[in-house]
Design a protein around this motif. Structure first.
Motif, mmCIF file in Angstrom:
data_model
loop_
_atom_site.group_PDB
_atom_site.id
_atom_site.type_symbol
_atom_site.label_atom_id
_atom_site.label_comp_id
_atom_site.label_asym_id
_atom_site.label_seq_id
_atom_site.Cartn_x
_atom_site.Cartn_y
_atom_site.Cartn_z
ATOM 1 N N PRO A 199 0.814 -1.227 0.000
ATOM 2 C CA PRO A 199 0.000 0.000 0.000
ATOM 3 C C PRO A 199 0.842 1.268 0.000
ATOM 4 O O PRO A 199 0.374 2.327 -0.429
ATOM 5 N N GLN A 200 2.098 1.177 0.478
ATOM 6 C CA GLN A 200 2.983 2.345 0.491
ATOM 7 C C GLN A 200 3.782 2.479 -0.802
ATOM 8 O O GLN A 200 4.553 3.425 -0.962
ATOM 9 N N GLY A 201 3.614 1.510 -1.730
ATOM 10 C CA GLY A 201 4.369 1.528 -2.971
ATOM 11 C C GLY A 201 5.241 0.292 -3.095
ATOM 12 O O GLY A 201 5.295 -0.550 -2.189
ATOM 13 N N PRO A 202 5.965 0.140 -4.206
ATOM 14 C CA PRO A 202 6.812 -1.040 -4.398
ATOM 15 C C PRO A 202 8.024 -1.017 -3.467
ATOM 16 O O PRO A 202 8.597 0.040 -3.195
ATOM 17 N N VAL A 203 8.385 -2.209 -2.979
ATOM 18 C CA VAL A 203 9.545 -2.337 -2.102
ATOM 19 C C VAL A 203 10.347 -3.565 -2.511
ATOM 20 O O VAL A 203 9.869 -4.433 -3.252
ATOM 21 N N GLU A 204 11.563 -3.627 -2.001
ATOM 22 C CA GLU A 204 12.425 -4.797 -2.151
ATOM 23 C C GLU A 204 12.758 -5.284 -0.750
ATOM 24 O O GLU A 204 13.245 -4.509 0.081
#
Length: 226
Positions: A199-204
């Protein structure tokens, strides 16, 4: 520890397992009569017994000592003393999360056990409503356990993994991998990182072992177009 003759031209000192060695890094020196302490260098070491042993946990703690050579080539002993202890035996990586399988020593599971992810102070992680703690369900059988961490519920930052084998009323146990012959897991055990949309955006995100061989996760933000 006293030095005693062991062979022609050699001296021997032994640290009994019954002697408690607090957790930390212990530099080894030799002090001969009338001389100054001299830093020791490691010789040939056989650490197979460390990897093959299985502690009983009956004493309520796990004590681990691993000798290793420092960057300068000197002898140091890394010591851990955990009471109780949660050993990370296997990490299974999937595209959307991490499954941890392990074993506890010095404690028992009760209904309501869970795993806890704590945002490390200063690591940038927050959480829903600003909270820095996540809990996930644990399945347990006797001393063995397993749980899965979904990455999509984690905001960017560093998350440390803990176990609550007795729920809220019991101890909080840091997950670590200690029961082998590798003193520093971080450069040896490396894991791929997964890209996940949250929900906060794409992450790794992915796991790693800290300098103390404790298990943690890092979650890093990516560009929206990644």
């Amino acid at each position: 520890m006293p030095l005693a003759p062991a062979a022609e031209g050699r001296l021997r000192a032994a640290l009994p397992s019954s002697v408690s060695l607090p957790e930390g890094r212990w530099d080894a020196y030799a002090l001969l009569s009338g001389g100054e302490p001299r830093r020791l260098v490691p010789g040939v070491t056989d650490l197979r017994s460390l990897a093959e042993r299985t502690p009983s946990g009956l004493l309520g703690h796990v004590a681990v000592r691993i000798p290793y050579a420092t960057r300068q080539g000197n002898l140091t002993v890394r010591s851990w003393l955990r009471a109780p202890h949660a050993e990370a035996v296997e990490l299974r990586l999937a595209s959307g999360g991490l499954t941890v399988r392990g074993r506890v020593y010095g404690t028992q599971f009760v209904p309501g056990a869970d795993a806890e992810l704590r945002a490390r102070p200063g690591g940038g992680a927050g959480g829903e409503d600003g909270g820095g703690v996540r809990r996930v369900h644990v399945t347990a059988e006797r001393t063995e356990f397993a749980f899965t961490v979904p990455y999509e519920g984690l905001v960017p930052g560093v998350w440390d993994l803990w176990l609550r084998p007795a729920g809220d009323a019991g101890p909080v146990v840091r997950l670590a991998r200690l029961l082998d012959d590798v003193a520093d897991k971080n450069p040896v055990f490396t894991f791929p990182r997964a890209r996940v949309r949250t929900p906060q955006g794409p992450v790794e995100a992915g796991p790693y072992y800290t300098r103390d061989n404790d298990l943690s996760l890092t979650v890093s933000p990516l560009d929206a177009d990644a």
